[in-house]
Write a protein that holds these residues in place. Structure first.
Motif, PDB file in Angstrom:
ATOM      1  N   GLN A 157      40.516  26.153  58.883  1.00 23.65           N
ATOM      2  CA  GLN A 157      39.601  25.909  59.991  1.00 23.65           C
ATOM      3  C   GLN A 157      38.158  25.851  59.500  1.00 23.65           C
ATOM      4  O   GLN A 157      37.371  24.989  59.925  1.00 23.65           O
ATOM      5  N   VAL A 158      37.822  26.738  58.594  1.00 25.97           N
ATOM      6  CA  VAL A 158      36.474  26.724  58.003  1.00 25.97           C
ATOM      7  C   VAL A 158      36.263  25.413  57.247  1.00 25.97           C
ATOM      8  O   VAL A 158      35.198  24.789  57.329  1.00 25.97           O
ATOM      9  N   LEU A 159      37.282  24.992  56.503  1.00 22.18           N
ATOM     10  CA  LEU A 159      37.218  23.727  55.764  1.00 22.18           C
ATOM     11  C   LEU A 159      36.911  22.566  56.724  1.00 22.18           C
ATOM     12  O   LEU A 159      36.002  21.759  56.493  1.00 22.18           O
ATOM     13  N   TRP A 160      37.720  22.460  57.793  1.00 19.26           N
ATOM     14  CA  TRP A 160      37.565  21.334  58.733  1.00 19.26           C
ATOM     15  C   TRP A 160      36.207  21.363  59.423  1.00 19.26           C
ATOM     16  O   TRP A 160      35.562  20.323  59.605  1.00 19.26           O
ATOM     17  N   ASN A 161      35.765  22.559  59.824  1.00 20.08           N
ATOM     18  CA  ASN A 161      34.464  22.674  60.479  1.00 20.08           C
ATOM     19  C   ASN A 161      33.342  22.228  59.539  1.00 20.08           C
ATOM     20  O   ASN A 161      32.360  21.623  59.971  1.00 20.08           O
ATOM     21  N   THR A 162      33.500  22.516  58.260  1.00 15.00           N
ATOM     22  CA  THR A 162      32.473  22.158  57.275  1.00 15.00           C
ATOM     23  C   THR A 162      32.393  20.656  57.074  1.00 15.00           C
ATOM     24  O   THR A 162      31.318  20.050  57.177  1.00 15.00           O
ATOM     25  N   GLN A 164      31.083  18.354  59.890  1.00 17.70           N
ATOM     26  CA  GLN A 164      29.628  18.307  60.044  1.00 17.70           C
ATOM     27  C   GLN A 164      28.977  17.446  58.966  1.00 17.70           C
ATOM     28  O   GLN A 164      27.754  17.394  58.874  1.00 17.70           O
ATOM     29  N   GLY A 165      29.803  16.789  58.160  1.00 14.41           N
ATOM     30  CA  GLY A 165      29.274  15.924  57.112  1.00 14.41           C
ATOM     31  C   GLY A 165      28.892  16.664  55.851  1.00 14.41           C
ATOM     32  O   GLY A 165      28.305  16.081  54.936  1.00 14.41           O
ATOM     33  N   LYS A 166      29.271  17.934  55.771  1.00 12.67           N
ATOM     34  CA  LYS A 166      28.957  18.718  54.580  1.00 12.67           C
ATOM     35  C   LYS A 166      30.140  18.664  53.612  1.00 12.67           C
ATOM     36  O   LYS A 166      31.273  18.440  54.015  1.00 12.67           O
ATOM     37  N   GLU A 167      29.843  18.876  52.345  1.00 11.70           N
ATOM     38  CA  GLU A 167      30.941  18.912  51.369  1.00 11.70           C
ATOM     39  C   GLU A 167      31.532  20.314  51.311  1.00 11.70           C
ATOM     40  O   GLU A 167      30.859  21.309  51.591  1.00 11.70           O
ATOM     41  N   TRP A 168      32.797  20.387  50.946  1.00 19.84           N
ATOM     42  CA  TRP A 168      33.508  21.664  50.853  1.00 19.84           C
ATOM     43  C   TRP A 168      34.156  21.769  49.486  1.00 19.84           C
ATOM     44  O   TRP A 168      34.769  20.817  49.000  1.00 19.84           O
ATOM     45  N   ARG A 169      34.006  22.919  48.852  1.00 19.40           N
ATOM     46  CA  ARG A 169      34.651  23.191  47.565  1.00 19.40           C
ATOM     47  C   ARG A 169      35.516  24.432  47.702  1.00 19.40           C
ATOM     48  O   ARG A 169      35.113  25.404  48.346  1.00 19.40           O
ATOM     49  N   ILE A 213      35.877  18.149  48.757  1.00 22.28           N
ATOM     50  CA  ILE A 213      36.073  17.231  49.884  1.00 22.28           C
ATOM     51  C   ILE A 213      34.705  16.858  50.457  1.00 22.28           C
ATOM     52  O   ILE A 213      33.873  17.738  50.726  1.00 22.28           O
ATOM     53  N   PHE A 214      34.481  15.572  50.664  1.00 24.88           N
ATOM     54  CA  PHE A 214      33.232  15.107  51.273  1.00 24.88           C
ATOM     55  C   PHE A 214      33.554  13.930  52.186  1.00 24.88           C
ATOM     56  O   PHE A 214      34.670  13.384  52.169  1.00 24.88           O
ATOM     57  N   SER A 215      32.569  13.513  52.968  1.00 24.36           N
ATOM     58  CA  SER A 215      32.793  12.467  53.971  1.00 24.36           C
ATOM     59  C   SER A 215      32.074  11.172  53.596  1.00 24.36           C
ATOM     60  O   SER A 215      31.087  11.183  52.852  1.00 24.36           O
ATOM     61  N   LEU A 216      32.599  10.061  54.119  1.00 30.29           N
ATOM     62  CA  LEU A 216      31.936   8.761  54.053  1.00 30.29           C
ATOM     63  C   LEU A 216      31.479   8.382  55.455  1.00 30.29           C
ATOM     64  O   LEU A 216      32.224   8.561  56.421  1.00 30.29           O
ATOM     65  N   LYS A 217      30.269   7.842  55.535  1.00 32.02           N
ATOM     66  CA  LYS A 217      29.707   7.495  56.851  1.00 32.02           C
ATOM     67  C   LYS A 217      29.356   6.016  56.905  1.00 32.02           C
ATOM     68  O   LYS A 217      29.086   5.377  55.883  1.00 32.02           O
ATOM     69  N   ASP A 218      29.361   5.488  58.143  1.00 33.34           N
ATOM     70  CA  ASP A 218      28.948   4.102  58.316  1.00 33.34           C
ATOM     71  C   ASP A 218      27.432   4.048  58.463  1.00 33.34           C
ATOM     72  O   ASP A 218      26.739   5.065  58.318  1.00 33.34           O
ATOM     73  N   ILE A 219      26.931   2.863  58.782  1.00 32.86           N
ATOM     74  CA  ILE A 219      25.470   2.705  58.861  1.00 32.86           C
ATOM     75  C   ILE A 219      24.873   3.498  60.008  1.00 32.86           C
ATOM     76  O   ILE A 219      23.666   3.755  60.041  1.00 32.86           O
ATOM     77  N   ASN A 220      25.708   3.900  60.954  1.00 29.10           N
ATOM     78  CA  ASN A 220      25.234   4.696  62.093  1.00 29.10           C
ATOM     79  C   ASN A 220      25.442   6.197  61.872  1.00 29.10           C
ATOM     80  O   ASN A 220      25.339   6.987  62.809  1.00 29.10           O
ATOM     81  N   GLU A 221      25.755   6.559  60.622  1.00 32.03           N
ATOM     82  CA  GLU A 221      25.958   7.961  60.256  1.00 32.03           C
ATOM     83  C   GLU A 221      27.192   8.582  60.916  1.00 32.03           C
ATOM     84  O   GLU A 221      27.292   9.803  61.045  1.00 32.03           O
TER      85      GLU A 221
END
Length: 381
Positions: free
Chosen positions: A125-130, A133-138, A157-165
């Motif tokens: 749950q902590v992983l998913w919440n992190t 929010q667009g933050k990376e998790w290790r 784990i990190f996220s990819l965003k489109d031009i609208n963030e």
């Protein structure tokens, strides 16, 4: 493009093509065109209308994605790409090889299929919440392969965003650290074993650095000197040495600091330590040196020999008493011998004097002489 136009005019297929045109800057750019022909009642083309759009940026991104995909397939660490809901869209060959799953078995599934069940739900749950929010998790996972075998992996784990963030994908890069974890576990077990041995030694074990400051002080040393380890850590080892031995110790430390070599290594020495309460304690000492992470250390194995010294003193006293007894016995034997050699003649003299005294009762001078002789004989006997 001409072939596509001809085919469309002939009514064979729709006009939907991608092509490159030379830009004013001289650079060739990608465009996408769609169109449709309007025909008369006889079916002959009257006119054509459509649209054209610049897709150059998309093509560049697509090319980069394709190259990244090729790289992801060839790198030796696992890669997972999911959509924004966490459903798997891509896995590389390293992950397939590691887990034993096929692509068909994991695509569209949630990465929870790898869970071993050992980590609590709050961890995930902590992983998913992190990452939401667009933050990376290790972190580290203890996951399970298709065959049920458990393995450890270090994960980013990190996220990819489109031009609208807006988050459109999550990317997980995972390294198999099972062997490393096993080595760590073995090292921890060995460290615990060593600590147990060190702390259960009856002898004292003291380790000092190049400056002569204490770095380790085991339970055996605590018993010998009366200090707790925390009281002497990083204190000069000379604190434990009795006054007559301090000058010699300090000279040895200065020499060791210069040469980094012990002058008396692995040699059994006797010295006298000083306890916390100020009382002296005789010790037997063996010194050796070691190097750890570039730092030279001196190891002292110390044994309290108080009981042995007391026993030696008792033995020496007993030996002295035996010698004294033997001397007295010799004197007694001598006295007995002397007594025997002296008393026999004296007894004979006494008998003859008494006979003389009995036969000369009418001579006062002889009687007086015999009385004196018998008196002296009584003194001797």
């Amino acid at each position: 493009m001409e072939k596509a136009l001809k085919s469309h005019f002939d009514g064979k297929e729709d006009f939907d093509v991608e092509f490159r045109l030379k830009h004013k800057s001289g650079e060739y750019k990608w465009f996408h065109s769609r169109g449709a022909v309007k025909r008369d009642r006889s079916g002959k083309p009257k006119r054509m209308s459509g649209s054209i759009s610049d897709i150059h940026a998309q093509k560049l991104v697509g090319g980069k994605i394709e190259r990244l995909s090729q790289v992801a397939q060839q790198i030796p660490i696992s890669v997972i790409i999911t959509d924004e809901k966490g459903n798997i869209q891509f896995v590389n060959q390293a992950l397939i090889k590691l887990t034993g799953y096929s692509q068909e078995e994991v695509l569209g599934k949630n990465p929870r299929i790898f869970k071993s069940g050992e980590s609590p739900d709050t961890y995930y749950q902590v992983l998913w919440n992190t990452i939401s929010q667009g933050k990376e998790w290790r972190g580290v996972f203890h996951n399970k392969k298709k065959n049920g075998e458990l393995y450890w992996e270090s994960v980013l784990i990190f996220s990819l965003k489109d031009i609208n963030e807006n988050i459109i994908n999550f990317i997980a890069i995972k390294e198999d650290i099972t062997e490393k974890k096993q080595m760590e576990s073995t090292l921890i077990d060995h460290e615990r074993l060593i600590r147990s041995v060190v702390n259960n030694l009856k002898d004292g074990l003291v380790i000092a650095n190049l400056d002569g400051n204490i770095q380790l002080f085991n339970h055996g040393a605590e018993i010998i000197f009366g200090y707790k380890a925390y009281e002497v850590m990083n204190k000069p080892v000379v604190t434990l040495i009795d006054e007559p031995y301090k000058e010699k110790h300090l000279a040895g430390i200065n020499s060791f600091r210069t040469t980094k070599l012990l002058s008396k290594q692995n040699i059994l020495l006797e010295a006298q330590g000083i306890k916390k309460d100020g009382s002296p304690v005789p010790v037997e000492l063996t010194l050796t040196q070691m190097e750890q992470r570039g730092e030279v250390l001196v190891i002292g194995l110390i044994r309290d020999i108080s009981e042995r010294k007391e026993a030696e003193q008792r033995i020496e006293l007993a030996q002295q008493q035996i010698i004294a007894t033997q001397k007295l016995a010799g004197i007694g034997e001598l006295a007995a011998g002397v007594s025997h050699e002296v008393l026999n003649p004296v007894n004979i003299i006494s008998v003859h004097t008494q006979v003389l005294q009995k036969n000369t009762t009418d001579d006062p001078k002889i009687q007086n002489f015999c009385a004196k002789v018998l008196h002296e004989i009584d003194r001797i006997v």
